[in-house]
Design an enzyme around this catalytic site. Structure first.
Site, PDB file in Angstrom:
ATOM      1  N   GLU A   1       0.396   5.402   4.076  1.00 57.63           N
ATOM      2  CA  GLU A   1       1.922   5.438   4.540  1.00 57.63           C
ATOM      3  C   GLU A   1       2.505   5.603   3.262  1.00 57.63           C
ATOM      4  O   GLU A   1       2.028   5.321   2.013  1.00 57.63           O
ATOM      5  CB  GLU A   1       2.347   4.058   5.090  1.00 57.63           C
ATOM      6  CG  GLU A   1       2.736   2.831   4.013  1.00 57.63           C
ATOM      7  CD  GLU A   1       1.435   2.455   3.110  1.00 57.63           C
ATOM      8  OE1 GLU A   1       0.322   2.538   3.790  1.00 57.63           O
ATOM      9  OE2 GLU A   1       1.967   1.893   2.103  1.00 57.63           O
TER      10      GLU A   1
ATOM     11  N   LYS B   1       0.748   3.444  -9.722  1.00 54.40           N
ATOM     12  CA  LYS B   1       0.033   3.487  -8.157  1.00 54.40           C
ATOM     13  C   LYS B   1      -1.370   4.023  -8.281  1.00 54.40           C
ATOM     14  O   LYS B   1      -1.985   3.824  -7.364  1.00 54.40           O
ATOM     15  CB  LYS B   1       1.055   4.404  -7.195  1.00 54.40           C
ATOM     16  CG  LYS B   1       2.278   3.502  -6.739  1.00 54.40           C
ATOM     17  CD  LYS B   1       2.763   3.827  -5.689  1.00 54.40           C
ATOM     18  CE  LYS B   1       4.064   2.964  -5.162  1.00 54.40           C
ATOM     19  NZ  LYS B   1       5.384   2.924  -6.170  1.00 54.40           N
TER      20      LYS B   1
ATOM     21  N   SER C   1       6.832   0.633 -15.090  1.00 54.47           N
ATOM     22  CA  SER C   1       5.763   1.065 -14.109  1.00 54.47           C
ATOM     23  C   SER C   1       5.769   2.617 -13.624  1.00 54.47           C
ATOM     24  O   SER C   1       4.625   3.109 -13.300  1.00 54.47           O
ATOM     25  CB  SER C   1       6.271   0.285 -12.683  1.00 54.47           C
ATOM     26  OG  SER C   1       7.439   0.475 -12.441  1.00 54.47           O
TER      27      SER C   1
HETATM   28  C1  LIG Z   1       6.303   2.298  -5.996  1.00 58.93           C
HETATM   29  C2  LIG Z   1       6.979   1.916  -7.171  1.00 58.93           C
HETATM   30  C3  LIG Z   1       7.186   0.695  -7.655  1.00 58.93           C
HETATM   31  C4  LIG Z   1       7.324  -0.509  -6.400  1.00 58.93           C
HETATM   32  O1  LIG Z   1       6.074  -0.732  -5.926  1.00 58.93           O
HETATM   33  P1  LIG Z   1       5.447  -2.228  -6.331  1.00 58.93           P
HETATM   34  O2  LIG Z   1       4.267  -2.296  -5.292  1.00 58.93           O
HETATM   35  O3  LIG Z   1       6.259  -3.252  -6.398  1.00 58.93           O
HETATM   36  O4  LIG Z   1       4.842  -1.892  -7.779  1.00 58.93           O
HETATM   37  C5  LIG Z   1       7.446   0.296  -8.966  1.00 58.93           C
HETATM   38  N1  LIG Z   1       7.647   1.210  -9.743  1.00 58.93           N
HETATM   39  C6  LIG Z   1       7.374   2.397  -9.417  1.00 58.93           C
HETATM   40  C7  LIG Z   1       7.313   3.540 -10.629  1.00 58.93           C
HETATM   41  C8  LIG Z   1       6.895   2.847  -8.220  1.00 58.93           C
HETATM   42  O5  LIG Z   1       6.467   4.253  -8.013  1.00 58.93           O
END
Ligand SMILES: *Cc1c(COP(=O)(O)O)cnc(C)c1O
Length: 399
Positions: free
Chosen positions: A114, A92, A381
């Site tokens: 948000e 993020k 992610s």
């Molecule tokens: C917020 C988040 C997501 C989901 O958000 P996307 O916009 O779909 O990437 C996925 N993985 C992690 C670790 C997150 O913090």
């Protein structure tokens, strides 16, 4: 598909995207679009962003060949793009860093955001502290209760957290409240949206800031494996980590793009967060895209073990990639995501975010059907430290 250059200048990805907002917001979005397009082609801005990503965020994040996990399948080799190793523990910050730098360049001393699970709020509060920007984060009061460690993190970082009491007191209500703040304070305030959702130019801008992930993957896979993967796999909440990985690969032939939604208790039960798998197009939060809605167009409640995937819509570019067939979308249930979570802990010594565990579970499904000389690349992610309480509670353990 060649020379993919969507969206068009009004923010359309085929029939999706666009700007479905009140007149009062139209001007703010036009101005933002103009600012963003100017800075995107400004070498000085792009050099500053690259420097910050390297020295503050810790990019490039490595790609790691998960050998033991791959052997466990006896099929394809699984590689992990380690976005969990970024500062603040997820992808993020790639986006909040870009938007905060833009806010500073255009002379806005205050940022707002948000947040649902609190991850985007923390990433925004972090960059606001880094650049000396005033920061207000809107969060549904239900989420404030459920995510107290992240609320405290934001406060430590100097942000004001405003609990939102309207509607279901969760993410979509926080988003409405942030929009309201922005309309009122647009002269000195920059609204940092947390995914590839919302009205144009956000889906394009957030995608571009996350596309550093896919660009690095293309270079790193060439170095590590001498070729590109057979498939890229990423989880999809709003869709920013997936879009960031997929975008540079859209024109690369032979690479399947697989987005993984939250199947919750199972798509057939109706208790899920999978608008691309089981929704239909409509308009929410300023954009046209696949949504979870009933016959009358009422937005349905979402269910997922992973708070970050709990959103009833999805970025409009994913809707287009689905209809055009360039990307495929599947759903993974809570139970399968949890199994993949524990397997990665045991076999590789990596605790993944529950969101990312959905992408890992899809790799676990595909790998055994493939040859050992084939490659799956998973976007890891984020890291799972934030999810320890959830996982422990499901196992009946108090920590
Ligand atoms: C917020 C988040 C997501 C989901 O958000 P996307 O916009 O779909 O990437 C996925 N993985 C992690 C670790 C997150 O913090």
């Amino acid at each position: 598909m060649q020379m993919y250059d969507l969206p068009d200048e009004r923010g359309h990805f085929g029939p999706y995207g666009g700007v479905f907002v009140a007149e009062t917001l139209m001007h703010a979005l036009d101005e933002l679009n103009e600012h963003y397009l100017r800075h995107r082609s400004d070498p000085e801005f792009m050099a500053e962003l690259a420097w910050e990503l390297r020295h503050y965020v810790g990019r490039p994040s490595p790609i790691y060949h998960a050998r033991r996990w791959s052997e466990h399948f006896g099929g394809a080799q699984v590689y992990l793009k380690r976005e969990d190793l970024n500062h603040t523990g997820a992808h993020k910050i790639n986006n909040t860093m870009g938007q905060a730098l833009l806010a500073r360049r255009v002379g806005k001393p205050r940022v707002i955001a948000e947040t649902g699970a609190g991850q985007h709020g923390v990433a925004t509060a972090t960059v606001a502290a880094r650049y000396g920007l005033k920061c207000t984060v809107y969060m549904g009061s239900e989420d404030v209760k459920r995510q107290s460690p992240n609320v405290y993190r934001m406060k430590l970082l100097g942000a004001e957290v405003v609990p939102v009491e309207s509607g279901s007191k969760t993410l979509k209500d926080a988003l409405n409240e942030a929009m309201r703040d922005w309309v009122t304070n647009v002269a000195d305030t920059f609204y940092i949206i947390g995914s590839v959702a919302g009205p144009h130019p956000y889906p394009m801008m957030v995608r571009d800031f996350n596309a550093v992930v896919g660009r690095e993957c293309i270079e790193q896979m060439q170095e590590l494996a001498g070729r590109q993967p057979d498939a890229c796999i990423a989880c999809v909440g709003g869709g920013s980590n997936a879009m960031g990985m997929f975008h540079p690969y859209i024109d690369v032939p032979g690479v399947r793009l697989v987005g993984v939604e939250a199947g919750g208790d199972g798509v057939a039960t109706g208790r899920h967060a999978a608008p691309l798998s089981a929704g239909r197009p409509g308009v929410l939060h300023g954009t046209r895209t696949y949504l979870m809605q009933d016959e009358d167009g009422q937005i349905l409640d979402t269910h997922s073990v992973s708070a970050g995937l709990d959103y009833p819509g999805v970025g409009p570019e994913h809707s287009w990639l689905k209809d055009s067939g360039r990307a495929e979308y599947v759903a993974i249930d809570d139970a399968d995501a949890l199994r993949a979570f524990h397997d990665l802990c045991h076999l590789e010594g990596i605790i993944p975010a529950l969101e990312s565990a959905h992408a890992l579970a899809q790799a676990a499904r595909m790998a055994p059907t493939m040859r050992p000389d084939q490659i799956l690349l998973v976007n890891l992610s984020g890291r799972g430290d934030k999810d320890l309480n959830t996982v422990a509670r499901l196992a009946g353990i108090t920590i």
